[in-house]
Design an enzyme around this catalytic site. Structure first.
Site, short mmCIF file in Angstrom:
data_model
loop_
_atom_site.label_atom_id
_atom_site.label_comp_id
_atom_site.label_asym_id
_atom_site.label_seq_id
_atom_site.Cartn_x
_atom_site.Cartn_y
_atom_site.Cartn_z
N GLU A 112 0.84 -1.22 0.00
CA GLU A 112 0.00 0.00 0.00
C GLU A 112 0.87 1.26 0.00
O GLU A 112 1.71 1.45 0.88
CB GLU A 112 -0.94 -0.02 1.22
CG GLU A 112 -2.00 1.05 1.15
CD GLU A 112 -3.02 0.95 2.28
OE1 GLU A 112 -3.34 -0.17 2.71
OE2 GLU A 112 -3.49 2.01 2.73
N ASP A 169 4.42 -14.83 11.23
CA ASP A 169 3.15 -15.29 10.68
C ASP A 169 2.08 -14.20 10.87
O ASP A 169 1.50 -14.08 11.95
CB ASP A 169 2.78 -16.60 11.41
CG ASP A 169 1.49 -17.21 10.92
OD1 ASP A 169 0.70 -16.51 10.26
OD2 ASP A 169 1.26 -18.39 11.21
N HIS A 209 -2.83 10.26 0.73
CA HIS A 209 -3.01 8.95 0.13
C HIS A 209 -2.86 9.03 -1.39
O HIS A 209 -2.13 8.25 -2.00
CB HIS A 209 -4.41 8.46 0.49
CG HIS A 209 -4.57 6.99 0.46
ND1 HIS A 209 -4.04 6.18 1.44
CD2 HIS A 209 -5.20 6.19 -0.41
CE1 HIS A 209 -4.34 4.93 1.15
NE2 HIS A 209 -5.03 4.91 0.03
C1 MEV Z 1 -6.02 2.78 5.00
O1 MEV Z 1 -5.22 1.68 4.61
C2 MEV Z 1 -6.05 2.90 6.50
C3 MEV Z 1 -6.99 3.97 7.07
O2 MEV Z 1 -8.31 3.77 6.55
C4 MEV Z 1 -6.97 3.83 8.56
C5 MEV Z 1 -7.98 4.68 9.30
O3 MEV Z 1 -9.04 5.02 8.74
O4 MEV Z 1 -7.71 4.99 10.48
C6 MEV Z 1 -6.57 5.34 6.63
#
Ligand code: MEV
Length: 440
Positions: free
Chosen positions: A85, A296, A393
């Site tokens: 990610e 794991d 993001h």
């Molecule tokens: C995305 O991989 C993770 C989030 O959705 C976590 C959150 O909402 O706290 C950004």
């Protein structure tokens, strides 16, 4: 329609690939080429990976990234993370840097108990079973001596065996509920070997136990297996600083930011839909380090989520408060990890990850992993309560979109610069890319 295949595991690798490519893909030659591109040119290294599992046809890459600047218990760490990610390593690094100048992370292991159970059916008098169990307890221990010898030398071993009457949940159902200290090993093999021996002893001794009737002698062992629920293998990590040092955002004042963080955590405590996503963000950090260190992650995931629901409702794994002008943010979670055994000496990148982390003990690794989870949650929630998650993001996702569009190095450079000051959305990137192409 393809017909079932006989003896697939005995095929050579090229035979497996040929069979797969012809039966399941539209372009067999391309499939073969693709799979071969991912083979390692070092034949020995490739063989090592081939032999990790059955029917290996190629390698499946994940990026291994580094999140530097983690100050943990006054020691500086660079944390290796294996994850696909885009924003995870960037977020961890950002949180690490933020806390570096605010005292860093403090972490400590609270307990290290591992659990395993022999599940069995006993049709008879439960008081007699209890007396039988008291009689055989030393024999159970003695019969596992060859398995526990080395672990005991190092200070670990079987710490407790109890008989649990579960007949209220399921008629005739009992457990040998066993606790173990497995030191630097995750302990799955050790625990399962002990449990299978317990099961054999249980069956053998019951057949010779005079007070039992014939029916009582016929104890039926259903299964012997460790539990991935380890609520007493706990680690805690925390950060704290005076509220006025929470200068994370240009637009949100420190006091307001602290309140928003606390409120966001309160919401994750009471609202399961939010808690699951909140904890997913934590697992972004946890899984990435667990995977990089050859542990794991499925076991960790299962145990952590069970722990998050331990009070009857799925809830946040992190906690936050403001008290006397100090903001504190902490996590408490179960982590059964190993730094010896398993892949730790086999997988060259796992060995390297452990070296980068300073060859940690299992307890030290628990602390590092908990910190990665806490940092990840701090980064995610602080974005959520300020700019929103998409800004950061999508910035990180930009490269994925450009790669999908087939942008070359120069186009990537120009568009990355353009999107430093423009909002990244999928359609905006497509539009900017097309405009650039038209110019070219
Ligand atoms: C995305 O991989 C993770 C989030 O959705 C976590 C959150 O909402 O706290 C950004």
């Amino acid at each position: 329609m393809t017909s079932p295949v006989e003896g697939f595991s005995k095929f050579t690798k090229p035979e497996k690939i040929a069979w797969l490519a012809h039966n399941y893909t539209a372009h067999p030659e391309e499939t073969k080429k693709l799979l071969e591109r991912y083979w390692n040119s070092d034949a020995q290294l490739q063989q090592l990976h081939d032999e990790f599992i059955e029917n290996t046809i190629t390698n499946y890459y994940l990026p291994l990234g580094i999140a530097p600047n983690f100050l943990i218990n006054d020691k500086l760490h660079a944390i290796p993370m294996a994850i696909e990610e885009s924003s995870v390593v960037a977020a961890a690094s950002k949180a690490a840097k933020f806390w570096l100048s605010r005292g860093g992370f403090k972490a400590k292991v609270l307990s290290t108990e591992k659990i395993g159970q022999v599940h069995f059916m006993f049709r008879g008098n439960s008081e007699k079973l209890r007396s039988f169990f008291d009689t055989i307890r030393p024999i159970l221990i003695k019969d596992t001596a060859s398995i526990t010898k080395n672990m005991e030398k190092r200070g670990g071993g079987i710490t407790q065996i109890t008989l649990r009457d579960c007949t209220n949940d399921l008629p005739d159902y009992y457990q040998l509920h066993c606790s173990f200290e497995t030191l630097d090993a995750m302990g799955a093999n050790f625990i399962n070997s002990c449990l299978e021996q317990f099961a054999n002893t249980l069956k053998r001794e019951s057949q010779q136990y005079a007070p039992f009737t014939e029916t009582e002698k016929a104890i039926e062992v259903v299964m012997s297996i460790l539990s991935n629920y380890v609520p007493n293998c706990l680690v805690r990590a925390e950060v704290s600083c005076p509220v006025d040092q929470l200068t994370l955002s240009n637009t949100v004042a420190p006091q307001v930011f602290a309140e928003k963080m606390v409120r966001a955590v309160q919401i994750a405590k009471v609202a399961p839909y939010r808690a699951v996503t909140h904890n997913k963000g934590i697992m972004n950090g946890i899984d990435a380090v667990v995977l990089a260190t050859g542990n794991d992650f499925r076991a960790v995931e299962a145990g952590v989520h069970a722990y998050a629901a331990k009070d009857g409702q799925y809830s946040s794994l992190t906690h936050a408060k403001v008290e006397a002008g100090v903001f504190s943010f902490w996590i408490e979670l179960p982590l059964a990890l190993g730094t010896v055994g398993g892949l730790t000496k086999l997988h060259p990148l796992v060995k390297l990850a452990l070296e980068i982390l300073g060859k940690p003990s299992a307890k030290e690794l628990m602390q590092l992993v908990a910190v990665a989870g806490l940092a990840q949650n701090f980064a995610a929630v602080s974005s959520l309560v300020t700019t929103g998650i998409q800004e950061g993001h999508m910035k990180m996702h930009l490269m994925n979109i450009l790669n999908q569009l087939g942008a070359n190095t120069e186009e990537k450079k120009q568009l990355t610069t353009y999107f430093k000051t423009n909002t990244v959305t999928h359609s905006a990137v497509v539009a900017a890319f097309e405009q650039l192409k038209n110019k070219e």
